[in-house]
Design a protein around this motif. Sequence first.
Motif, short mmCIF file in Angstrom:
data_model
loop_
_atom_site.label_atom_id
_atom_site.label_comp_id
_atom_site.label_asym_id
_atom_site.label_seq_id
_atom_site.Cartn_x
_atom_site.Cartn_y
_atom_site.Cartn_z
N LYS A 2 149.93 -10.21 93.07
CA LYS A 2 151.11 -10.14 92.24
C LYS A 2 151.35 -11.48 91.52
O LYS A 2 151.79 -11.49 90.38
CB LYS A 2 152.34 -9.78 93.08
CG LYS A 2 152.36 -8.35 93.51
CD LYS A 2 153.63 -8.06 94.25
CE LYS A 2 153.63 -6.59 94.67
NZ LYS A 2 154.90 -6.22 95.28
N ILE A 3 151.05 -12.59 92.19
CA ILE A 3 151.22 -13.91 91.59
C ILE A 3 150.25 -14.07 90.42
O ILE A 3 150.59 -14.60 89.37
CB ILE A 3 151.02 -15.02 92.64
CG1 ILE A 3 152.11 -14.93 93.69
CG2 ILE A 3 151.01 -16.39 91.99
CD1 ILE A 3 151.92 -15.89 94.84
N THR A 5 148.99 -11.65 88.57
CA THR A 5 149.45 -10.78 87.49
C THR A 5 150.63 -11.43 86.75
O THR A 5 150.69 -11.41 85.53
CB THR A 5 149.87 -9.41 88.05
OG1 THR A 5 148.79 -8.87 88.81
CG2 THR A 5 150.22 -8.45 86.95
N ALA A 6 151.56 -11.99 87.51
CA ALA A 6 152.71 -12.67 86.89
C ALA A 6 152.23 -13.86 86.08
O ALA A 6 152.74 -14.13 84.98
CB ALA A 6 153.70 -13.11 87.96
N GLY A 7 151.25 -14.58 86.60
CA GLY A 7 150.69 -15.72 85.88
C GLY A 7 150.03 -15.29 84.59
O GLY A 7 150.16 -15.95 83.55
N VAL A 9 150.78 -12.61 82.84
CA VAL A 9 151.84 -12.17 81.93
C VAL A 9 152.47 -13.40 81.26
O VAL A 9 152.68 -13.42 80.03
CB VAL A 9 152.90 -11.33 82.68
CG1 VAL A 9 154.14 -11.11 81.82
CG2 VAL A 9 152.31 -10.00 83.12
N ILE A 10 152.78 -14.43 82.05
CA ILE A 10 153.37 -15.65 81.50
C ILE A 10 152.41 -16.32 80.53
O ILE A 10 152.79 -16.75 79.44
CB ILE A 10 153.79 -16.61 82.64
CG1 ILE A 10 154.96 -16.01 83.42
CG2 ILE A 10 154.14 -17.99 82.09
CD1 ILE A 10 155.33 -16.77 84.67
#
Length: 113
Positions: A2-3, A5-7, A9-10
Amino acid sequence: MKIMTAGLVILSLLVIYLLVKVITMKRSIRNIRRELAKTKEENYNRQVRTTLNDRDVEKLAVEINENLDYQKNLKLESAGSRRQPEKSIYIKADSKSLSRVFSNIFGNIYKYS
């Protein structure tokens, strides 16, 4: 996971932001170039403008406008100095003095050319 994926996206949002910034800068530079091309026309009297909120591009536009104002003033001074005098100018001199003046002028031209 999840980290990561969030990275991503950012990172993707940052890349999109930077692409938009580059595209708007290119557009602003293109507009400045068009405005500069128009200033070559004799009766075009507008200043270069920018809509981009970038400090460097705004400084560039200010410097270009200052340069354009300076060139316009030089052109006006040059045009003013080329005017013919309103009255005729008469010189009173004898032929000996005039021949000495022209002799010195042509002597200096020969000596310093």
